[in-house]
Design a protein around this motif. Structure first.
Motif, PDB file in Angstrom:
ATOM      1  N   ILE A   1       0.841  -1.204   0.000  1.00  0.00           N
ATOM      2  CA  ILE A   1       0.000   0.000   0.000  1.00  0.00           C
ATOM      3  C   ILE A   1       0.875   1.253   0.000  1.00  0.00           C
ATOM      4  CG2 ILE A   1      -1.636   1.323   1.401  1.00  0.00           C
ATOM      5  CD1 ILE A   1      -2.861  -1.415   2.214  1.00  0.00           C
ATOM      6  N   ALA A   2       1.920   1.254   0.806  1.00  0.00           N
ATOM      7  CA  ALA A   2       2.814   2.407   0.853  1.00  0.00           C
ATOM      8  C   ALA A   2       3.463   2.640  -0.509  1.00  0.00           C
ATOM      9  CB  ALA A   2       3.884   2.206   1.920  1.00  0.00           C
ATOM     10  N   THR A   3       3.843   1.575  -1.191  1.00  0.00           N
ATOM     11  CA  THR A   3       4.463   1.706  -2.511  1.00  0.00           C
ATOM     12  C   THR A   3       3.485   2.293  -3.520  1.00  0.00           C
ATOM     13  OG1 THR A   3       5.904  -0.166  -2.047  1.00  0.00           O
ATOM     14  CG2 THR A   3       5.616   0.442  -4.358  1.00  0.00           C
ATOM     15  N   VAL A   4       2.264   1.796  -3.529  1.00  0.00           N
ATOM     16  CA  VAL A   4       1.261   2.301  -4.474  1.00  0.00           C
ATOM     17  C   VAL A   4       0.958   3.767  -4.193  1.00  0.00           C
ATOM     18  CG1 VAL A   4      -1.157   2.086  -5.177  1.00  0.00           C
ATOM     19  CG2 VAL A   4       0.263   0.039  -4.938  1.00  0.00           C
ATOM     20  N   VAL A   5       0.810   4.136  -2.922  1.00  0.00           N
ATOM     21  CA  VAL A   5       0.539   5.537  -2.564  1.00  0.00           C
ATOM     22  C   VAL A   5       1.703   6.422  -3.004  1.00  0.00           C
ATOM     23  CG1 VAL A   5       0.269   7.123  -0.607  1.00  0.00           C
ATOM     24  CG2 VAL A   5      -1.054   5.014  -0.697  1.00  0.00           C
ATOM     25  N   PHE A   6       2.918   5.962  -2.785  1.00  0.00           N
ATOM     26  CA  PHE A   6       4.105   6.734  -3.170  1.00  0.00           C
ATOM     27  C   PHE A   6       4.167   6.932  -4.684  1.00  0.00           C
ATOM     28  CE2 PHE A   6       8.729   7.083  -3.966  1.00  0.00           C
ATOM     29  CZ  PHE A   6       8.977   8.230  -3.219  1.00  0.00           C
ATOM     30  N   VAL A   7       3.880   5.880  -5.444  1.00  0.00           N
ATOM     31  CA  VAL A   7       3.908   5.970  -6.907  1.00  0.00           C
ATOM     32  C   VAL A   7       2.829   6.928  -7.400  1.00  0.00           C
ATOM     33  CG1 VAL A   7       3.460   4.655  -9.017  1.00  0.00           C
ATOM     34  CG2 VAL A   7       4.994   3.736  -7.289  1.00  0.00           C
ATOM     35  N   VAL A   8       1.629   6.847  -6.829  1.00  0.00           N
ATOM     36  CA  VAL A   8       0.551   7.752  -7.227  1.00  0.00           C
ATOM     37  C   VAL A   8       0.914   9.188  -6.893  1.00  0.00           C
ATOM     38  CG1 VAL A   8      -1.848   8.413  -6.717  1.00  0.00           C
ATOM     39  CG2 VAL A   8      -1.270   6.013  -7.124  1.00  0.00           C
TER      40      VAL A   8
END
Length: 88
Positions: free
Chosen positions: A60-67
């Motif tokens: 989740i942290a990775t997806v939020v960071f990419v977005v």
């Protein structure tokens, strides 16, 4: 004079150790491959595998960071496009 003899003895011992190491390194391809595989297996046992809960948090942290970065660079691109259109 004694120090020179000691350093000569140390140098000759180092050379003989290097020679013996080179002789030990002359192993077959299959033997070296098996040593490598055993080393990989040993390291694999030492790996700390994250739990399912940790993996969910990291994902989740990775997806939020990419977005977030995608939106940031989109806004920067729009700003540069507006500035470029003003001076062109």
């Amino acid at each position: 004079m004694a120090k020179k003899d000691e350093t000569k003895n140390e140098e000759s011992m180092k050379k003989s150790v290097k020679k013996s190491n080179k002789q030990e390194e002359k192993k077959g391809l299959w033997e070296r491959f098996m040593i490598f595989c055993h080393g990989v297996g040993d390291e694999f046992k030492r790996v700390h595998w994250p739990s399912r809960k940790d993996m969910a948090k990291y994902s989740i942290a990775t997806v939020v960071f990419v977005v977030f970065l995608s939106l940031f660079f989109y806004v920067v691109d729009v700003i540069f496009a507006l500035v470029h259109s003003l001076f062109h």
